[in-house]
Design a protein around this motif. Structure first.
Motif, short mmCIF file in Angstrom:
data_model
loop_
_atom_site.label_atom_id
_atom_site.label_comp_id
_atom_site.label_asym_id
_atom_site.label_seq_id
_atom_site.Cartn_x
_atom_site.Cartn_y
_atom_site.Cartn_z
N LEU A 335 7.14 0.56 11.67
CA LEU A 335 6.14 1.44 13.05
C LEU A 335 5.72 2.03 11.95
O LEU A 335 4.24 1.43 12.64
CB LEU A 335 6.72 1.54 14.22
CG LEU A 335 6.16 1.92 15.15
CD1 LEU A 335 7.23 1.40 16.39
CD2 LEU A 335 5.56 3.39 15.26
N VAL A 336 5.81 3.34 11.65
CA VAL A 336 4.74 3.75 10.89
C VAL A 336 3.16 3.12 10.25
O VAL A 336 2.22 3.71 10.19
CB VAL A 336 4.92 5.26 10.67
CG1 VAL A 336 4.08 6.29 9.95
CG2 VAL A 336 5.75 5.50 11.94
N ARG A 337 4.48 2.17 9.28
CA ARG A 337 3.29 1.86 8.14
C ARG A 337 2.29 1.08 8.72
O ARG A 337 1.38 0.53 8.44
CB ARG A 337 4.58 0.86 6.91
CG ARG A 337 5.22 1.65 5.74
CD ARG A 337 6.16 1.94 4.99
NE ARG A 337 6.75 2.82 4.27
CZ ARG A 337 8.19 3.25 5.09
NH1 ARG A 337 8.16 2.45 5.06
NH2 ARG A 337 8.42 4.18 4.01
N GLU A 338 2.79 0.30 9.52
CA GLU A 338 2.12 -1.04 10.19
C GLU A 338 0.84 -0.40 10.79
O GLU A 338 -0.49 -0.68 10.69
CB GLU A 338 2.94 -1.59 11.72
CG GLU A 338 2.56 -2.95 12.40
CD GLU A 338 2.25 -4.13 11.39
OE1 GLU A 338 2.04 -5.24 11.63
OE2 GLU A 338 3.83 -3.94 10.85
N GLU A 339 1.30 0.80 11.56
CA GLU A 339 -0.28 1.41 12.47
C GLU A 339 -1.08 2.29 11.49
O GLU A 339 -2.14 2.19 11.49
CB GLU A 339 0.46 1.99 12.93
CG GLU A 339 0.89 1.89 14.76
CD GLU A 339 -0.34 1.27 15.51
OE1 GLU A 339 -1.25 1.46 15.39
OE2 GLU A 339 0.05 0.37 15.79
N LEU A 340 -0.83 2.19 10.34
CA LEU A 340 -1.19 3.69 9.11
C LEU A 340 -2.59 2.11 8.23
O LEU A 340 -2.83 2.97 7.36
CB LEU A 340 -0.74 4.61 8.49
CG LEU A 340 -0.37 6.06 9.16
CD1 LEU A 340 0.71 5.98 9.04
CD2 LEU A 340 -1.65 6.37 10.07
N ALA A 341 -1.30 0.89 8.08
CA ALA A 341 -1.63 -0.35 6.92
C ALA A 341 -3.73 0.51 7.04
O ALA A 341 -4.15 0.60 5.50
CB ALA A 341 -1.12 -1.24 7.05
N PRO A 342 -4.26 0.04 8.10
CA PRO A 342 -5.35 -0.09 7.98
C PRO A 342 -6.51 0.94 7.34
O PRO A 342 -7.66 1.29 6.19
CB PRO A 342 -6.56 0.07 8.74
CG PRO A 342 -4.79 -0.90 10.03
CD PRO A 342 -3.32 -0.21 9.29
N TYR A 343 -5.92 2.51 7.47
CA TYR A 343 -6.87 3.86 6.68
C TYR A 343 -6.01 3.85 5.16
O TYR A 343 -6.56 5.02 4.79
CB TYR A 343 -5.84 4.57 7.65
CG TYR A 343 -6.34 3.97 9.18
CD1 TYR A 343 -7.46 4.81 9.64
CD2 TYR A 343 -5.25 4.66 9.90
CE1 TYR A 343 -7.77 4.94 10.41
CE2 TYR A 343 -5.64 3.70 11.17
CZ TYR A 343 -6.61 4.02 11.33
OH TYR A 343 -6.94 3.98 13.06
N ASP A 344 -5.51 3.17 4.42
CA ASP A 344 -4.64 3.07 3.03
C ASP A 344 -5.07 2.37 2.09
O ASP A 344 -4.26 1.46 1.59
CB ASP A 344 -4.15 4.02 3.20
CG ASP A 344 -3.61 4.35 1.39
OD1 ASP A 344 -4.25 4.93 0.93
OD2 ASP A 344 -2.28 5.16 0.92
N ARG A 345 -6.23 1.35 2.28
CA ARG A 345 -5.85 0.28 2.07
C ARG A 345 -6.70 -0.22 0.77
O ARG A 345 -5.87 -1.08 -0.71
CB ARG A 345 -7.06 -1.06 2.61
CG ARG A 345 -6.72 -1.16 4.45
CD ARG A 345 -8.02 -1.92 4.65
NE ARG A 345 -7.05 -2.66 6.08
CZ ARG A 345 -8.14 -3.23 6.98
NH1 ARG A 345 -8.87 -3.38 6.91
NH2 ARG A 345 -7.43 -3.57 8.34
#
Length: 461
Positions: A335-345
């Protein structure tokens, strides 16, 4: 249409996508005209690939109008009462335009908003043509077996389900090897004591009484039972028996089969559970979106749309995560990785995520996802992720080592600008506080020269 009026339809379509990969066919039609807004691949394949979206059911399937299907849909839409169809025969055209006969099990379920007003009809079901044809094949085999006892036994020993015969008095005189394997007993033991003692639901006496009634009256025998198999597993078994008669109608004996229908029973239960879950999720999602529409501050149209879209997208992401796991318990890490993925592409390491494998209650997924989304949004606008060298670290752990204990999640920002003077006063902070209360926990914020630190506690599952 206004955004308020189009949002329920958007959410219904979003929830429909939960069934994109389901083997069951599913479709959603909205409004009193029953206009298609969603159909998954299984539904499209069943209907021969004909155009669906944007068309009404009557326009798409004129052949169903004469069968009274529209009257059924109107009744479900008007009353909200579901309609269940079992082994319904349909003549449809395949992708090459050829007519094909299919049999389906299905449920029409009304979808309503949080005020009980009808929004559309959700259809879910399975193509059971194979099951119907198998049953017909079963009957054909039994008719053939009347002509020759030897032929019957040869077939009985070659097919994978249990076959048995009994004399005119109802005493078992033959069981197939596959039946013995299923029960973990020898043929002579089964013929002597039967299998009713293996039933797990305490229905042995009732099943035996039903069998005796069939023997006395000559009526067909049928009994669905749960029994303990020879390997210790629990199986759903359908027993069926028919009287074998001579030319004058006198009963010569009985022939029957025991079918392992465990997979079929579990699939039916899963379909009903998913249908109930979708209805429940639809109501909850509509309620949340309506709350966001009412409460999100309107400073200007662009920022309002951006904020609202981000929050709805966060809801969509967590629904996608739950859908991919077939509504099993999602992990905190996923869940955490899904939400934060756009900020560390770019892979620059601006976002670091670390914690042990911990599964969440399904009900906790949405509020925790919304909480992480708001923290990330604030960090991107005002915090560490708004600075070139800023970074965010997210860790989590159990509050205790014992199973079922609570969760502590720590959000740490470094390298961001100085904290704002009105820190903690925005609508996003209020959403974070509300999400933590929904999780049965609390939020503690600490601002320092290094950046913001947020400690979130989640109550025990």
């Amino acid at each position: 249409r206004t955004p308020e009026r189009s949002r329920p339809a958007d959410e219904i379509a979003r929830l429909g996508r939960l069934f994109d990969r389901s083997p069951s066919f599913a479709a959603i039609a909205t409004g009193p005209q029953h206009r298609f807004v969603y159909a998954n691949a299984a539904y499209v394949d069943l209907t021969g690939g004909r155009p669906l979206l944007g068309l009404t059911v009557a326009e798409t399937f004129p052949e169903l109008v004469e069968l009274g299907v529209m009257d059924i849909l109107d009744e479900v839409y008007r009353t909200g009462a579901p309609h269940v169809g079992e082994e319904v025969r349909l003549t449809l055209r395949d992708r090459e335009g050829r007519e094909t006969v299919r049999y389906i099990d299905f449920v029409y379920q009304s979808v309503v908003d949080d005020e009980g007003r009808p929004q559309g009809i959700f259809t879910v079901g399975s193509d059971v043509t194979g099951r119907v044809r198998a049953r017909r094949e079963e009957r054909r085999l039994l008719n053939e077996l009347r002509a020759s006892e030897q032929r019957y036994r040869a077939v009985g020993e070659s097919i994978p389900f249990g076959v048995w015969t009994a004399d005119a008095a109802g005493l078992c005189d033959y069981v197939s090897p596959s039946f013995c394997e299923m029960l973990g007993r020898g043929a002579e033991e089964i013929k002597a004591i039967g299998w009713y003692d293996r039933l797990r639901d305490g229905s042995g006496p009732q099943a035996l009484a039903a069998w005796r009634r069939s023997v006395e009256t000559g009526e067909p025998f049928e009994w669905l039972q749960r029994l303990t198999a020879g390997d210790g597993s629990e199986k759903a078994v359908l027993s069926r028996g028919r009287a074998v008669r001579d030319e004058e109608g006198r009963i010569l004996g009985w022939a029957g089969i025991n079918l392992d229908v465990t997979d079929q029973q579990e699939a039916t239960e899963r379909e009903l559970m998913l249908a109930r879950e979708v209805d429940h999720r639809a109501k909850n999602a509509l309620a949340v979106v309506q709350s966001l529409l009412r409460l999100t501050p309107f400073e200007d149209r662009e920022s309002f749309v951006e904020s609202l879209t981000g929050r709805v997208d966060a809801m969509a992401r967590v629904h996608g995560l739950l859908s991919r796991s077939r509504w099993a318990r999602p992990s905190v890490g996923d869940l955490v990785r899904e939400e934060l993925a756009p900020y560390d592409r770019t892979g620059a390491g601006r976002v670091r995520v670390d914690g042990p494998p911990i599964d969440l209650n399904v009900e906790a997924a949405q509020p925790l996802s919304m909480l992480i989304h708001e923290l990330a949004t604030n960090a991107a606008k005002y915090g560490a992720l708004s600075a070139p060298d800023g970074s965010v670290e997210v860790t989590w752990r159990r509050t205790e080592d014992a199973p079922g204990s609570g969760l502590v999640l720590v959000w740490t920002e470094r390298g961001g600008p100085p904290p704002p003077a009105d820190r903690g006063a925005g609508f996003g902070c209020k959403l974070i506080d509300g999400a933590s209360r929904q999780l049965g926990g609390s939020v503690v914020r600490t601002w320092s020269p290094d950046g913001l630190k947020v400690v979130v506690t989640v109550g025990a599952d």
